[in-house]
Scaffold this motif. Structure first.
Motif: not given
Length: 349
Positions: A62-68, A84-89, A95-101, A109-117
């Motif tokens: 997986y890749v985790i994307r975190i605000p700096p 929302a943008t990636q799921e729409l597209l 070819a946006t990564p999916a599924p997203l969490r 973890i002290g911040s919101k975050f996004l996990v994707m394959p």
């Protein structure tokens, strides 16, 4: 890269909390590997880290994307909008990564975050793909496939109905005017109000010459360049990344960004080539082809290319400020020109 942040994240603690987060979503035993930089060709704006998760003997990456932590290149990191943008597209074949969490709760973890394959493939470097690396060495056939796959991805993106992405509107609305206003405010924020005279001149030029006639609007990537795509061995795009600058503008904004960043790369390397790789189209040919794909003439490309480099210059200024604030004043980017020579000449005319 792991991004530029004012506060360094404790990766060991983040790993432990991420394991707890995955464990809360499954009944099995969970193990999480060490976190490491996801992409060394790009990725300056967010902390993007790759890791593997093993559950009941089955592993996935997986890749985790975190605000700096402490702040970064952008004033706000709206991960919900990116999801929302990636799921729409993705639903329109991009070819946006999916599924997203997406996890909005900062307690984990002290911040919101996004996990994707994790998507495995090749990511060309912005600054060197025409002189070395995978794409340079891959041969004409692969270069041609990569070029055309990127062009077709843009065309597919620009045909997605804009009314389905209302969250991408800027505070002032949609289109060129609100986008220009957003970037003018951004450079004020990014420099703490100390906007260099060159950038003020550039924005004044853009305002005076802003296209007046109406142009069809599209969902725009906002950062349409090769280093934000992942390609397989044949050159096909298997991942379209980094949608935090997505907006609703004329398609010219994306297409000119690609043209301008190609030109910038050539200038950085002291090259006078058109095209920069034998498998690519020349500028005139790719413009002609994209007009066919778009179904209309491209308008005011020179203005949009200058706007692209001014936007890039805004990000360079903010990056330089972050590097100095984090004790990296000797980094090569702190010596980078804010605008390329051809843009400086244009806005001074």
């Amino acid at each position: 890269m792991a991004g530029i942040a004012l506060v360094q994240r404790d990766l060991a603690a983040t790993r432990d909390r991420l394991r707890d987060w995955f464990a809360a979503q499954t009944d099995g035993e969970v193990a999480v590997s060490e976190l490491r930089a996801a992409n060394r060709s790009a990725g300056w704006s967010s902390e993007c880290l790759v890791f593997s998760v093993t559950t009941d003997g089955r592993s996935a990456e997986y890749v985790i994307r975190i605000p700096p932590a402490g702040g970064g290149i952008f004033p706000d990191y709206d991960l919900a909008s990116q999801v929302a943008t990636q799921e729409l597209l993705h639903g329109y074949g991009i070819a946006t990564p999916a599924p997203l969490r997406y996890e909005p709760d900062p307690a984990w973890i002290g911040s919101k975050f996004l996990v994707m394959p994790r998507i495995v493939g090749h990511t060309p470097s912005d600054t060197s793909y025409a002189t070395r690396g995978w794409l340079h060495d891959a041969g004409v056939a692969v270069q041609r496939t990569a070029h055309d796959s990127f062009l077709q991805t843009l065309a597919r993106l620009h045909r997605v109905p804009v009314e389905q992405a209302a969250w991408l509107a800027r505070p002032g609305g949609v289109g060129v005017g609100p986008e220009l206003d957003w970037w003018r405010e951004y450079v004020r924020w990014g420099t703490d109000g100390a906007v260099p005279e060159l950038m003020s001149t550039a924005f004044d030029w853009l305002t005076r010459h802003m296209p007046s006639e109406p142009t069809d609007l599209s969902i725009c990537w906002g950062d349409a360049r090769l280093s934000n795509a992942i390609f397989d061995d044949t050159g096909e795009i298997v991942g379209a990344l980094d949608w935090e600058q997505a907006c609703i503008c004329p398609a010219e904004a994306d297409f000119a960004w690609w043209l301008a960043t190609r030109r910038q790369m050539l200038e950085v390397n002291g090259l006078d080539l058109d095209p920069e790789l034998p498998g690519f189209d020349s500028r005139d040919e790719v413009v002609r082809r994209y007009e066919q794909l778009l179904g209309r003439p491209l308008q005011h490309l020179r203005w949009y290319e200058i706007f692209a480099m001014v936007r890039m210059g805004c990000c360079i200024l903010r990056t330089q400020a972050l590097l100095r604030a984090t004790g990296q004043a000797d980094h090569f980017l702190t010596r980078a020109p804010i605008l390329p020579a051809w843009t400086v000449a244009a806005v001074g005319s």
